[in-house]
Design an enzyme around this catalytic site. Structure first.
Site, PDB file in Angstrom:
ATOM      1  CG  ASP D  11      45.485  40.504  44.671  1.00 15.41           C
ATOM      2  OD1 ASP D  11      44.405  39.924  44.855  1.00 15.41           O
ATOM      3  OD2 ASP D  11      46.079  40.510  43.578  1.00 15.41           O
ATOM      4  CG  HIS D  13      41.682  38.183  43.375  1.00 16.73           C
ATOM      5  ND1 HIS D  13      42.006  39.510  43.491  1.00 16.73           N
ATOM      6  CD2 HIS D  13      40.455  38.143  42.795  1.00 16.73           C
ATOM      7  CE1 HIS D  13      41.029  40.253  42.996  1.00 16.73           C
ATOM      8  NE2 HIS D  13      40.068  39.454  42.567  1.00 16.73           N
TER       9      HIS D  13
HETATM   10  C1  B12 Z   1      36.627  35.540  41.842  1.00 23.44           C
HETATM   11  C2  B12 Z   1      37.067  36.989  41.703  1.00 23.44           C
HETATM   12  C3  B12 Z   1      36.950  37.803  42.834  1.00 23.44           C
HETATM   13  C4  B12 Z   1      36.478  37.297  44.200  1.00 23.44           C
HETATM   14  C5  B12 Z   1      37.710  36.759  44.936  1.00 23.44           C
HETATM   15  C6  B12 Z   1      37.445  35.767  46.042  1.00 23.44           C
HETATM   16  C7  B12 Z   1      38.734  35.372  46.662  1.00 23.44           C
HETATM   17  N1  B12 Z   1      38.958  35.757  47.874  1.00 23.44           N
HETATM   18  O1  B12 Z   1      39.565  34.736  45.986  1.00 23.44           O
HETATM   19  C8  B12 Z   1      35.922  38.631  44.784  1.00 23.44           C
HETATM   20  C9  B12 Z   1      34.483  38.773  44.323  1.00 23.44           C
HETATM   21  C10 B12 Z   1      35.952  38.733  46.298  1.00 23.44           C
HETATM   22  C11 B12 Z   1      36.782  39.638  44.057  1.00 23.44           C
HETATM   23  C12 B12 Z   1      37.069  40.883  44.529  1.00 23.44           C
HETATM   24  C13 B12 Z   1      37.805  41.873  43.841  1.00 23.44           C
HETATM   25  N2  B12 Z   1      38.316  41.772  42.587  1.00 23.44           N
HETATM   26 CO1  B12 Z   1      38.244  40.132  41.587  1.00 23.44          CO
HETATM   27  N3  B12 Z   1      38.012  38.737  40.317  1.00 23.44           N
HETATM   28  C14 B12 Z   1      37.569  37.498  40.459  1.00 23.44           C
HETATM   29  C15 B12 Z   1      37.578  36.814  39.089  1.00 23.44           C
HETATM   30  C16 B12 Z   1      36.165  36.831  38.523  1.00 23.44           C
HETATM   31  C17 B12 Z   1      38.082  35.354  39.070  1.00 23.44           C
HETATM   32  C18 B12 Z   1      39.402  35.126  39.786  1.00 23.44           C
HETATM   33  C19 B12 Z   1      39.588  33.650  40.010  1.00 23.44           C
HETATM   34  O2  B12 Z   1      39.349  33.137  41.099  1.00 23.44           O
HETATM   35  N4  B12 Z   1      39.966  32.926  38.935  1.00 23.44           N
HETATM   36  C20 B12 Z   1      40.255  31.499  38.992  1.00 23.44           C
HETATM   37  C21 B12 Z   1      41.747  31.317  39.241  1.00 23.44           C
HETATM   38  C22 B12 Z   1      42.068  29.833  39.268  1.00 23.44           C
HETATM   39  O3  B12 Z   1      42.398  31.928  38.139  1.00 23.44           O
HETATM   40  P1  B12 Z   1      43.218  33.332  38.245  1.00 23.44           P
HETATM   41  O4  B12 Z   1      43.065  33.943  39.541  1.00 23.44           O
HETATM   42  O5  B12 Z   1      42.864  34.108  37.029  1.00 23.44           O
HETATM   43  O6  B12 Z   1      44.729  32.779  38.099  1.00 23.44           O
HETATM   44  C23 B12 Z   1      45.151  32.083  36.937  1.00 23.44           C
HETATM   45  C24 B12 Z   1      46.340  32.759  36.282  1.00 23.44           C
HETATM   46  O7  B12 Z   1      46.381  34.153  36.507  1.00 23.44           O
HETATM   47  C25 B12 Z   1      47.493  32.025  36.804  1.00 23.44           C
HETATM   48  N5  B12 Z   1      48.306  32.602  37.841  1.00 23.44           N
HETATM   49  C26 B12 Z   1      48.022  33.257  38.969  1.00 23.44           C
HETATM   50  N6  B12 Z   1      49.116  33.545  39.648  1.00 23.44           N
HETATM   51  C27 B12 Z   1      50.163  33.003  38.955  1.00 23.44           C
HETATM   52  C28 B12 Z   1      51.525  32.955  39.199  1.00 23.44           C
HETATM   53  C29 B12 Z   1      52.352  32.322  38.276  1.00 23.44           C
HETATM   54  C30 B12 Z   1      53.795  32.295  38.534  1.00 23.44           C
HETATM   55  C31 B12 Z   1      51.821  31.727  37.113  1.00 23.44           C
HETATM   56  C32 B12 Z   1      52.672  31.059  36.134  1.00 23.44           C
HETATM   57  C33 B12 Z   1      50.466  31.797  36.883  1.00 23.44           C
HETATM   58  C34 B12 Z   1      49.633  32.415  37.799  1.00 23.44           C
HETATM   59  O8  B12 Z   1      47.015  30.777  37.301  1.00 23.44           O
HETATM   60  C35 B12 Z   1      45.620  30.722  37.407  1.00 23.44           C
HETATM   61  C36 B12 Z   1      45.051  29.545  36.657  1.00 23.44           C
HETATM   62  O9  B12 Z   1      45.367  29.600  35.290  1.00 23.44           O
HETATM   63  C37 B12 Z   1      38.550  37.722  38.262  1.00 23.44           C
HETATM   64  C38 B12 Z   1      38.267  37.853  36.777  1.00 23.44           C
HETATM   65  C39 B12 Z   1      38.531  36.603  35.983  1.00 23.44           C
HETATM   66  N7  B12 Z   1      39.738  36.099  35.910  1.00 23.44           N
HETATM   67  O10 B12 Z   1      37.600  36.078  35.433  1.00 23.44           O
HETATM   68  C40 B12 Z   1      38.367  39.087  38.961  1.00 23.44           C
HETATM   69  C41 B12 Z   1      39.510  40.116  38.968  1.00 23.44           C
HETATM   70  C42 B12 Z   1      40.833  39.385  39.178  1.00 23.44           C
HETATM   71  N8  B12 Z   1      39.185  40.956  40.126  1.00 23.44           N
HETATM   72  C43 B12 Z   1      39.532  42.214  39.962  1.00 23.44           C
HETATM   73  C44 B12 Z   1      39.360  43.251  40.926  1.00 23.44           C
HETATM   74  C45 B12 Z   1      39.843  44.630  40.517  1.00 23.44           C
HETATM   75  C46 B12 Z   1      38.782  43.001  42.172  1.00 23.44           C
HETATM   76  C47 B12 Z   1      38.466  44.063  43.199  1.00 23.44           C
HETATM   77  C48 B12 Z   1      39.641  44.975  43.511  1.00 23.44           C
HETATM   78  C49 B12 Z   1      37.195  44.822  42.861  1.00 23.44           C
HETATM   79  C50 B12 Z   1      37.217  45.865  41.804  1.00 23.44           C
HETATM   80  N9  B12 Z   1      37.779  47.039  41.947  1.00 23.44           N
HETATM   81  O11 B12 Z   1      36.620  45.592  40.789  1.00 23.44           O
HETATM   82  C51 B12 Z   1      38.004  43.221  44.405  1.00 23.44           C
HETATM   83  C52 B12 Z   1      38.866  43.401  45.631  1.00 23.44           C
HETATM   84  C53 B12 Z   1      39.807  42.407  45.935  1.00 23.44           C
HETATM   85  C54 B12 Z   1      41.133  42.793  46.545  1.00 23.44           C
HETATM   86  N10 B12 Z   1      41.226  43.421  47.709  1.00 23.44           N
HETATM   87  O12 B12 Z   1      42.080  42.442  45.907  1.00 23.44           O
HETATM   88  C55 B12 Z   1      40.069  42.469  38.583  1.00 23.44           C
HETATM   89  C56 B12 Z   1      41.542  42.770  38.467  1.00 23.44           C
HETATM   90  C57 B12 Z   1      41.677  43.937  37.503  1.00 23.44           C
HETATM   91  C58 B12 Z   1      42.939  44.149  36.815  1.00 23.44           C
HETATM   92  N11 B12 Z   1      44.010  43.422  37.046  1.00 23.44           N
HETATM   93  O13 B12 Z   1      42.920  45.044  35.980  1.00 23.44           O
HETATM   94  C59 B12 Z   1      39.574  41.187  37.808  1.00 23.44           C
HETATM   95  C60 B12 Z   1      40.465  40.763  36.635  1.00 23.44           C
HETATM   96  C61 B12 Z   1      38.151  41.521  37.327  1.00 23.44           C
HETATM   97  C62 B12 Z   1      38.083  42.699  36.393  1.00 23.44           C
HETATM   98  N12 B12 Z   1      38.178  42.481  35.083  1.00 23.44           N
HETATM   99  O14 B12 Z   1      37.938  43.824  36.833  1.00 23.44           O
HETATM  100  N13 B12 Z   1      37.247  39.148  42.876  1.00 23.44           N
END
Ligand code: B12
Ligand code: B12
Lengths: 454, 135, 454, 135
Positions: D11, D13
């Site tokens: 992963d 992200h």
């Molecule tokens: C930006 C993004 C990308 C970028 C990442 C760039 C990078 N290097 O970081 C790119 C375009 C490269 C990418 C690629 C992929 N992604 Co992407 N991505 C996203 C996206 C749109 C936003 C993530 C993000 O940056 N959010 C902003 C941060 C601040 O928030 P967050 O990550 O959600 O974390 C929050 C909480 O989860 C929490 N949190 C996180 N960790 C922890 C730990 C604790 C203890 C606590 C309390 C809270 C917490 O805190 C954060 C703030 O509130 C999400 C969807 C979304 N959320 O809208 C998909 C998403 C995460 N991606 C996903 C996937 C699958 C991929 C891919 C595997 C492609 C694919 N098959 O579709 C690839 C490959 C990546 C890999 N090898 O892992 C999926 C995961 C699916 C799932 N879980 O069912 C998502 C949900 C999109 C989807 N709906 O399909 N991605």
């Protein structure tokens, strides 16, 4: 007692209405909180105000609707009246209101404001303390507007043309002008007590292939008629044309000419606002797609830099929307407006020049009519077909103008009827479309164009 | 065949009405179009006056139910020909409603054919079929 | 046997992969129906092509997904591979594929293409007879791309920079260049047999506050690297910036410079397409609002005159979308594109001039590097921070550039790290933002800007 | 207190990971951030090496389940201190899933605190409360 006040006493003495206590009403308006006045919110002008449509027969359900809207962070509450009230059929409204109250079933397509009366309605409006806009479609709105203002509704939509030609079959047009003169007078009178009352014109008209030049001319005329009576805040409006470019062009020309005509006619102190209506024509019978159409319209409203947007719901093709659905539309629109940034300023010089020429030619035709007052000039112009609204149900309307869409979705005039358009403009309009040969094909194209969003 | 048509009640939605006029004429009917904002009495009057075979009512704004409950009563009062076909179509309720509730209700008011949110041409095709079957 | 062919034999001999029959594969490609080639559809260029993302672990579910998409009148089918395959961890992919097949539960976030193999996958692709696009994010995609092409997937996304800096922590960058050179060579080779294979770069990068000048430079470089190997059809891309104006400006400059650089480097015969990605950053955790965001993006894609749009779903914030939800997104997008007409041509001369200057300065820095080949020049430039992608997880990336949004939502550079931007351009960037005083406030603003669409 | 953090599996992200780093430091923790693309073994290794009190794992891309099933096994194999707090958060399933299914599952894998689609600060607040209660 002034002549107007005598007239007001007669109008408000109606078996279906509250007995009016004008002294109390004046006192209420003079002391009403600023929050109730949309003019107060326009002044801040820091964002596009969002307003849905909505009206239910019973007080209880109307109250719930407002509560639901408040949860969606609404800017302007609507009060839409039913179609019987619109045509002054208070007896039918009363009958259906009773049926609705007894059977927990809506037998009216809006809130019968006159029957509920101002004393009751005011309670609701002051409770929520948000500006309320009256949406009706009534040629003779005198009693309705008196009731609305007394209730705390400080924005009144409509006008003698926009609430006649699309909304009535044979209500006498000359009377409509006089009745709306009355409405404007009362609004102007109350405007002196507190913040001004806002008057708004209804640009969408029949929402069916109406060309922008006709929309704009009618907006300018209703604005001038209101300003003439002393109204100090007026909103011109139009609805999605079906071409983004045509929306932008319409907005640019409408804004420019509204200010220009207001100033020329001595109302430099009047505030002019722009209202954009989301697509007012036939909606797709698919709620997902309706959502797309609605959001696209929100984007365009921001692009044309409107001051207020009046929104639709995903239920549009099915019937009066549920309150939840309506509130969801508000929340959706507010989200898009909040996140949509960096809007470019746009214009299309050629289109704008052409539209401006058209509008000026039509306005000149109105002003050059020999009659003595503006409303009579307008009356004559409509009667002789110099102004002509496509798909109006009204008998006085000529229905000679025929419009069709070009490849880019722009509404173009292919038969100008009696419209006094400059040759050059009409040639421009026609140059944009490739007309089919046969008449049946043209009709099919028109039917297709009416359903542009299906 | 003669058809009287129009939009019932305080309803001013005219677009479908214009299209119905065109379509009925294209299908060879003789059309008497009363337009929008027409009361039930005016419709029945016109049927009597023109000796029409079909009365085709539109309603779009949700008022239909308030007006059409009196149909049976008027029918007998005006002493109409037995075989006049009564058709109604458009948007027949306030708010969303489904066909299964709407159709039996309007049948009980005396309509032979009821089209709630049915496309114009689908409806007119069915009308023509119905006319043929009855002949 | 050529050197390349020897390498290909080695690459494709893998315990998790099919045994490759190259003669048969060439024959298949030479005779494949035009419909499978996106280049064939681009040629017609009569409308924006719509492509979702999507991949499920099992063949069965992938087949169902395609069936569901076909029902929504899709233009381009996606094949998104899982994250293990992306990082060449076929063993883990195999284990999770088995678990998924046995338990009717998805244990992979995409389709493990290598493990399924080309013989199986080709059946599915020829069955649907639609162009398929490979979406992965793999620094070493040699085996994956061989499998894809042999399966009938004739559009390959990615590149040595765009599939490295956002997608990997410590994969060696120099190797990535060589491995992608291999991919480009194979694509060029097969392009001679039938319609050309399309290569596409991944402009969104980390989708997190990446400034347009960096996006464009990386697009131009990957384009030049592919054209150098003989690729004849290439798509540059970018994703929603968060400001409509910045999207328009980005599109105008990217289109102009892509053509210019392609021509200057001797590829006048290559076709260059523009792809627009709907918002690639964090989505709101509210499906209704996500729908609004998606539709807004569709409107912008049409406005920037893209050739293809890659769409999101209302499930984005929650996880891999269900197929129904994904297909609904396709249908929604197609509806909006069908009804949205009359798009104005827009530009912002000042912004465009500034962006163009920035891009040219960065490109000059790359070209002036003393290394002998383009890929080595680029490698050096990235290593020394002259190209720097915000929020890249990769160790080689400098992470020194800091960006923030201005009032209009435009991404602006406030710390240029080692980027060789002209003083004038950097001054322009900074002039657009009012930076908070304290560092904590700046960080809070950045966190807020990442969540611009929440 | 010492915290080892990072993103598990294949992963990449990284955005949340960067924010977690900033937040933990602001809350006064000593942070060892392994970044993205980290295997479970690497995490446990780092906990041993730094003698950390908390292991805080993120997972965003749906892989978590595939990796975390082995946690109990590794815990005993590495002979970890009994009181290390195990935390996981992010997006803990492929596709949409709800908390009520997810939390018990990850508890059974050996995590003390599980945050599925919970905002970062909400989660870290709860972690601090949990640390205080245990002390
Ligand atoms: C930006 C993004 C990308 C970028 C990442 C760039 C990078 N290097 O970081 C790119 C375009 C490269 C990418 C690629 C992929 N992604 Co992407 N991505 C996203 C996206 C749109 C936003 C993530 C993000 O940056 N959010 C902003 C941060 C601040 O928030 P967050 O990550 O959600 O974390 C929050 C909480 O989860 C929490 N949190 C996180 N960790 C922890 C730990 C604790 C203890 C606590 C309390 C809270 C917490 O805190 C954060 C703030 O509130 C999400 C969807 C979304 N959320 O809208 C998909 C998403 C995460 N991606 C996903 C996937 C699958 C991929 C891919 C595997 C492609 C694919 N098959 O579709 C690839 C490959 C990546 C890999 N090898 O892992 C999926 C995961 C699916 C799932 N879980 O069912 C998502 C949900 C999109 C989807 N709906 O399909 N991605
Ligand atoms: C355009 C429009 C207007 C225009 C009308 C201009 C004019 N003079 O014609 C304006 C803006 C003035 C207007 C006003 C009002 N409207 Co209006 N309007 C519409 C709208 C958007 C499109 C109607 C239209 O022209 N469609 C195109 C034509 C070709 O299609 P159609 O009318 O739907 O008819 C089709 C079928 O029903 C069928 N059909 C019709 N009759 C018959 C008969 C037979 C036998 C058959 C087989 C088929 C058939 O054929 C047509 C083609 O397929 C509809 C919503 C929608 N459908 O998207 C609302 C709608 C009809 N309006 C509605 C209402 C309530 C009003 C108002 C009362 C305001 C209010 N309270 O909200 C006012 C007042 C009007 C009055 N006094 O009646 C409601 C009705 C609600 C309900 N039934 O529950 C609707 C559904 C909107 C809504 N969801 O609230 N409206």
């Amino acid at each position: 007692m002034s002549l107007l006040q005598k007239e007001r006493d007669v109008i408000t003495r109606n078996e279906y209405a509250d007995t009016f206590d004008f002294a109390e009403i004046e006192n209420f308006i003079a002391n009403a909180p600023k929050e109730l006045f949309i003019t107060h919110h326009f002044k801040k002008r820091d964002r596009l105000l969002v307003q849905p449509r909505g009206g239910f027969p019973t007080y209880k359900k109307m109250f719930e609707l407002y509560e639901t809207f408040m949860g969606a962070d609404i800017d302007v509450l609507p009060l839409t009246v039913d179609s019987n009230t619109r045509l002054n059929d208070y007896a039918m409204a009363q009958k259906m209101l009773r049926l609705s109250e007894e059977n927990e079933m809506d037998m009216l397509n809006g809130y019968p404001l006159v029957n509920h009366g101002y004393r009751t309605t005011r309670k609701m409006i002051t409770h929520f303390n948000k500006p309320v806009s009256l949406r009706h479609g009534t040629p003779d709105a005198r009693l309705l507007v008196e009731t609305a203002l007394a209730s705390g509704i400080f924005e009144i939509e409509g006008g003698p043309i926009t609430y006649m030609l699309p909304y009535s079959k044979n209500f006498p047009l000359d009377k409509a002008f006089l009745y709306w003169k009355y409405v404007d007078k009362v609004c102007a009178l109350y405007s002196k007590l507190n913040e001004p009352i806002n008057r708004e014109s209804f640009g969408p008209l029949t929402a069916t292939l109406v060309p922008p030049c006709i929309v704009i001319v009618i907006q300018l005329i209703e604005m001038l008629l209101s300003l003439e009576e002393g109204v100090k805040s007026f909103s011109v409006s139009f609805s999605q044309n079906g071409s983004m470019m045509q929306d932008i062009v319409t907005s640019n020309v409408l804004k420019k000419l509204a200010r220009e005509y207001a100033d020329t006619f001595g109302s430099q102190d009047a505030i002019i606002n722009l209202v954009y209506h989301q697509w007012m024509g036939a909606f797709p019978r698919n709620k997902e797609l309706s959502d797309q159409l609605i959001n696209t319209n929100t984007v365009i409203a921001a692009m044309v830099r409107a001051d207020k947007i009046i929104i639709k719901t995903r239920d549009e093709a099915f019937g009066i929307p549920t309150m939840q659905c309506n509130a969801q539309s508000v929340a959706n629109t507010k989200y898009t407006l909040r996140t949509l940034k960096g809007l470019p300023v746009m214009s299309d010089a050629e289109e704008e020049e052409n539209l401006e020429l058209e509008v000026r030619a039509l306005m000149d035709a109105v002003m050059n009519d020999p009659a003595d007052t503006l409303w009579r000039k307008v009356f004559n112009t409509i009667k002789s077909g110099l102004i002509d609204v496509p798909f109006s149900p009204h008998i006085i309307n000529h229905n000679a103008v025929i419009t069709i869409r070009d490849d880019q979705g722009n509404i173009r005039i292919i038969d100008k009827g009696k419209l006094p358009l400059p040759e050059r403009c009409f040639a421009y309009e026609k140059s944009k479309v490739n007309l089919p040969e046969s008449k049946t094909e043209v009709i099919n194209k028109i039917i297709h164009d009416i359903g542009a969003m299906l | 065949m003669k058809v009287v048509t129009g939009v019932v009640g305080n309803d001013i939605h005219v677009v479908a009405n214009r299209l119905i006029d065109i379509s009925l004429q294209a299908r060879g009917f003789e059309v008497f179009n009363l337009g929008v904002n027409t009361s039930l009495e005016e419709f029945i009057d016109a049927v009597v006056e023109t000796d029409a075979d079909i009365l085709l009512i539109s309603s779009l704004n949700g008022e239909a139910e308030g007006w059409c409950r009196d149909l049976q009563f008027l029918r007998s009062e005006y002493n109409l020909r037995e075989d006049v076909i009564f058709v109604i179509g458009g948007n027949l309720a306030v708010g969303e409603a489904n066909q299964d509730d709407i159709i039996p209700k309007y049948r009980s008011y005396g309509f032979d054919l009821v089209f709630h949110q049915v496309d114009l041409n689908t409806g007119l095709d069915e009308l023509e079929r119905y006319v043929k079957e009855r002949a």
